[in-house]
Design a protein around this motif. Structure first.
Motif, PDB file in Angstrom:
ATOM      1  N   VAL A  29      -9.445  -2.057   8.189  1.00 58.64           N
ATOM      2  CA  VAL A  29      -8.806  -3.066   9.039  1.00 58.64           C
ATOM      3  C   VAL A  29      -9.848  -3.980   9.681  1.00 58.64           C
ATOM      4  CG1 VAL A  29      -7.452  -3.420  11.147  1.00 58.64           C
ATOM      5  CG2 VAL A  29      -6.745  -1.682   9.495  1.00 58.64           C
ATOM      6  N   ASN A  30     -10.832  -3.394  10.374  1.00 58.77           N
ATOM      7  CA  ASN A  30     -11.776  -4.207  11.150  1.00 58.77           C
ATOM      8  C   ASN A  30     -12.776  -4.985  10.309  1.00 58.77           C
ATOM      9  OD1 ASN A  30     -10.501  -3.238  13.397  1.00 58.77           O
ATOM     10  ND2 ASN A  30     -12.341  -2.439  14.391  1.00 58.77           N
ATOM     11  N   LEU A  31     -13.287  -4.352   9.240  1.00 58.71           N
ATOM     12  CA  LEU A  31     -14.325  -5.020   8.443  1.00 58.71           C
ATOM     13  C   LEU A  31     -13.766  -6.033   7.463  1.00 58.71           C
ATOM     14  CD1 LEU A  31     -16.790  -2.084   7.600  1.00 58.71           C
ATOM     15  CD2 LEU A  31     -16.934  -3.757   9.459  1.00 58.71           C
ATOM     16  N   ILE A  32     -12.538  -5.810   6.975  1.00 59.52           N
ATOM     17  CA  ILE A  32     -12.025  -6.656   5.891  1.00 59.52           C
ATOM     18  C   ILE A  32     -10.809  -7.487   6.290  1.00 59.52           C
ATOM     19  CG2 ILE A  32     -11.092  -6.630   3.539  1.00 59.52           C
ATOM     20  CD1 ILE A  32     -12.775  -4.109   3.048  1.00 59.52           C
ATOM     21  N   GLY A  37      -7.897 -12.854   9.597  1.00 63.07           N
ATOM     22  CA  GLY A  37      -6.709 -13.224  10.364  1.00 63.07           C
ATOM     23  C   GLY A  37      -5.426 -12.651   9.800  1.00 63.07           C
ATOM     24  N   LEU A  38      -5.516 -11.568   9.019  1.00 64.20           N
ATOM     25  CA  LEU A  38      -4.324 -10.940   8.439  1.00 64.20           C
ATOM     26  C   LEU A  38      -3.818  -9.828   9.359  1.00 64.20           C
ATOM     27  CD1 LEU A  38      -5.385 -10.704   4.680  1.00 64.20           C
ATOM     28  CD2 LEU A  38      -4.191 -12.557   5.860  1.00 64.20           C
ATOM     29  N   TYR A  39      -2.586  -9.399   9.119  1.00 61.08           N
ATOM     30  CA  TYR A  39      -1.933  -8.455  10.027  1.00 61.08           C
ATOM     31  C   TYR A  39      -1.359  -7.258   9.283  1.00 61.08           C
ATOM     32  CZ  TYR A  39      -2.369 -11.809  13.800  1.00 61.08           C
ATOM     33  OH  TYR A  39      -2.886 -12.643  14.747  1.00 61.08           O
ATOM     34  N   SER A 192      -0.760 -10.936   4.056  1.00 60.37           N
ATOM     35  CA  SER A 192      -0.556  -9.714   4.854  1.00 60.37           C
ATOM     36  C   SER A 192       0.407  -8.766   4.133  1.00 60.37           C
ATOM     37  CB  SER A 192      -0.005 -10.066   6.242  1.00 60.37           C
ATOM     38  OG  SER A 192      -0.946 -10.789   6.996  1.00 60.37           O
ATOM     39  N   LEU A 193       1.438  -9.327   3.514  1.00 58.63           N
ATOM     40  CA  LEU A 193       2.392  -8.513   2.746  1.00 58.63           C
ATOM     41  C   LEU A 193       1.721  -7.870   1.530  1.00 58.63           C
ATOM     42  CD1 LEU A 193       5.608 -10.735   2.848  1.00 58.63           C
ATOM     43  CD2 LEU A 193       5.432  -8.372   3.646  1.00 58.63           C
ATOM     44  N   ILE A 194       0.850  -8.620   0.862  1.00 52.86           N
ATOM     45  CA  ILE A 194       0.111  -8.069  -0.292  1.00 52.86           C
ATOM     46  C   ILE A 194      -0.751  -6.897   0.169  1.00 52.86           C
ATOM     47  CG2 ILE A 194      -1.687  -8.531  -2.014  1.00 52.86           C
ATOM     48  CD1 ILE A 194      -0.598 -11.433  -2.121  1.00 52.86           C
ATOM     49  N   TYR A 195      -1.454  -7.103   1.280  1.00 52.96           N
ATOM     50  CA  TYR A 195      -2.305  -6.036   1.843  1.00 52.96           C
ATOM     51  C   TYR A 195      -1.480  -4.793   2.173  1.00 52.96           C
ATOM     52  CZ  TYR A 195      -4.135  -3.512   5.899  1.00 52.96           C
ATOM     53  OH  TYR A 195      -4.481  -2.534   6.794  1.00 52.96           O
ATOM     54  N   THR A 196      -0.335  -4.978   2.836  1.00 52.44           N
ATOM     55  CA  THR A 196       0.514  -3.844   3.218  1.00 52.44           C
ATOM     56  C   THR A 196       1.058  -3.112   1.993  1.00 52.44           C
ATOM     57  OG1 THR A 196       1.162  -5.007   5.240  1.00 52.44           O
ATOM     58  CG2 THR A 196       2.544  -3.172   4.568  1.00 52.44           C
ATOM     59  N   THR A 197       1.389  -3.863   0.946  1.00 52.60           N
ATOM     60  CA  THR A 197       1.905  -3.247  -0.289  1.00 52.60           C
ATOM     61  C   THR A 197       0.829  -2.391  -0.954  1.00 52.60           C
ATOM     62  OG1 THR A 197       3.386  -5.134  -0.621  1.00 52.60           O
ATOM     63  CG2 THR A 197       2.974  -3.708  -2.525  1.00 52.60           C
ATOM     64  N   VAL A 198      -0.387  -2.914  -1.038  1.00 55.49           N
ATOM     65  CA  VAL A 198      -1.491  -2.144  -1.625  1.00 55.49           C
ATOM     66  C   VAL A 198      -1.766  -0.898  -0.780  1.00 55.49           C
ATOM     67  CG1 VAL A 198      -3.944  -2.175  -2.227  1.00 55.49           C
ATOM     68  CG2 VAL A 198      -2.526  -4.174  -2.699  1.00 55.49           C
ATOM     69  N   LEU A 199      -1.727  -1.062   0.555  1.00 59.43           N
ATOM     70  CA  LEU A 199      -1.922   0.073   1.460  1.00 59.43           C
ATOM     71  C   LEU A 199      -0.893   1.168   1.183  1.00 59.43           C
ATOM     72  CD1 LEU A 199      -2.652  -0.099   5.260  1.00 59.43           C
ATOM     73  CD2 LEU A 199      -0.852   1.397   4.417  1.00 59.43           C
ATOM     74  N   ALA A 200       0.375   0.774   1.033  1.00 61.99           N
ATOM     75  CA  ALA A 200       1.442   1.751   0.787  1.00 61.99           C
ATOM     76  C   ALA A 200       1.244   2.477  -0.549  1.00 61.99           C
ATOM     77  CB  ALA A 200       2.802   1.056   0.805  1.00 61.99           C
ATOM     78  N   MET A 201       0.802   1.749  -1.572  1.00 62.90           N
ATOM     79  CA  MET A 201       0.569   2.363  -2.884  1.00 62.90           C
ATOM     80  C   MET A 201      -0.587   3.356  -2.824  1.00 62.90           C
ATOM     81  SD  MET A 201       1.080  -1.065  -5.220  1.00 62.90           S
ATOM     82  CE  MET A 201       0.600  -0.285  -6.755  1.00 62.90           C
ATOM     83  N   ALA A 202      -1.666   2.979  -2.124  1.00 62.21           N
ATOM     84  CA  ALA A 202      -2.816   3.884  -1.984  1.00 62.21           C
ATOM     85  C   ALA A 202      -2.424   5.119  -1.183  1.00 62.21           C
ATOM     86  CB  ALA A 202      -3.978   3.151  -1.297  1.00 62.21           C
ATOM     87  N   LEU A 203      -1.631   4.929  -0.137  1.00 61.88           N
ATOM     88  CA  LEU A 203      -1.161   6.045   0.696  1.00 61.88           C
ATOM     89  C   LEU A 203      -0.397   7.056  -0.153  1.00 61.88           C
ATOM     90  CD1 LEU A 203       0.566   5.641   4.160  1.00 61.88           C
ATOM     91  CD2 LEU A 203       1.447   7.232   2.479  1.00 61.88           C
ATOM     92  N   ASP A 204       0.507   6.555  -1.006  1.00 61.20           N
ATOM     93  CA  ASP A 204       1.317   7.453  -1.837  1.00 61.20           C
ATOM     94  C   ASP A 204       0.477   8.242  -2.832  1.00 61.20           C
ATOM     95  OD1 ASP A 204       3.755   7.042  -0.688  1.00 61.20           O
ATOM     96  OD2 ASP A 204       4.347   5.419  -2.023  1.00 61.20           O
TER      97      ASP A 204
END
Length: 294
Positions: A29-32, A37-39, A192-204
């Motif tokens: 989150v902090n470094l990238i 300015g993404l959320y 931000s939506l792309i980031y959240t989608t990738v996050l969810a896939m990695a989490l799973d």
């Protein structure tokens, strides 16, 4: 005594998962993500929006390189800890409190670069999502929670069996990104939506508690069924079999577990019969009385 040592070892492993996961999430989150300015979605996204409001609208002075999102995130989680304590129990609430505290500290101390480390937005979304998603998955794998919508979702899932934890995540994400749509340009929302989608896939990929696994155990020794029931609380079905080559009696056991419990099942079985033969089948659909351990 050996059971106590195993329990102590398991708690240590869970603690390592929680700390490493929290650190990875903060780094992603902090470094990238923040320098671009993404959320985030969910309560973390709410914390970031409140930070933006306090800094840009209220003009609250914040030292350069420090993000107050972690502090805000911890504060808005306080009422949720109480809800988790009442519904999910003391152990879960304490673990979550410790994890959120660690995560909030990392979010404050991990420095935010003045300029993006990776300037390409799409690449940053993918890499940031992979790092933060892996971190979140490790926290869940350690049988803890990063707080926020996870607590609400788990509480609702416990009270209402047909409720999906994912629904709360979806609703919170929609809320955050609708607000972003009014505050920022659509490009910020899309990435931000792309980031959240990738996050969810990695989490799973990392979080394995939600993967159902069926186990067939072939053994010539008695006592495994009882040990599994007593130590895991899972039901076991037994059959009497016979080896086609040896014509010797064999016992066939069937049990349905989550993938998280695979290691525990192996330890139980091999502790009684080191020569037991086991078959693990992942991704089974289950209908009926199967306890989903959240």
């Amino acid at each position: 005594m050996s059971g106590f040592k195993e329990n102590k070892k398991e708690l240590l492993i869970q603690a390592v998962y929680a700390v490493m996961g929290s650190l990875l999430f903060a780094l992603g989150v902090n470094l990238i993500i923040v320098p671009l300015g993404l959320y985030n979605g969910g309560f973390m996204g709410v914390a970031q929006l409140l930070r933006t409001f306090f800094v840009e609208v209220c003009r609250i002075p914040i030292p350069s390189g420090i993000d107050m999102s972690g502090i805000i995130y911890f504060i808005i989680n306080i009422p949720l800890f109480y809800m988790g304590l009442r519904i999910l129990g003391k152990e879960f609430a304490v673990k979550t409190l410790i994890t959120v505290t660690i995560q909030s500290i990392f979010l404050v101390v991990v420095p935010i670069p003045a300029a993006p480390i990776i300037e390409d937005l799409l690449t940053s979304c993918i890499i940031g999502g992979l790092i933060a998603g892996t971190g979140t998955g490790l926290v869940l794998r350690g049988r803890s929670s990063g707080g926020g919508q996870d607590i609400i979702g788990l509480c609702c899932a416990k009270k209402y069996p047909n409720f999906s934890v994912g629904r709360i995540n979806i609703m919170m994400n929609i809320l955050v990104y609708v607000i972003c749509l009014f505050m920022f340009n659509i490009e910020i929302v899309i990435y931000s939506l792309i980031y959240t989608t990738v996050l969810a896939m990695a989490l799973d990929r990392v979080h394995i508690q939600n993967i159902n696994t069926s186990v067939m155990i072939f053994t010539k020794k008695l006592g495994i069924s009882k040990a599994i029931i007593e130590q895991t609380g899972r039901g076991v079905t037994n059959w009497d079999g016979e080896g086609a080559y040896t014509n010797k009696t064999s016992y066939i056991l069937f049990v349905m577990i989550s993938k998280y419990e695979v290691g525990q099942i192996k330890r139980i079985v091999h502790g009684i019969d080191p020569d037991a033969f086991m078959i693990f089948t992942e991704g089974c659909a289950v209908e009926g009385n199967f306890e989903k351990r959240l």
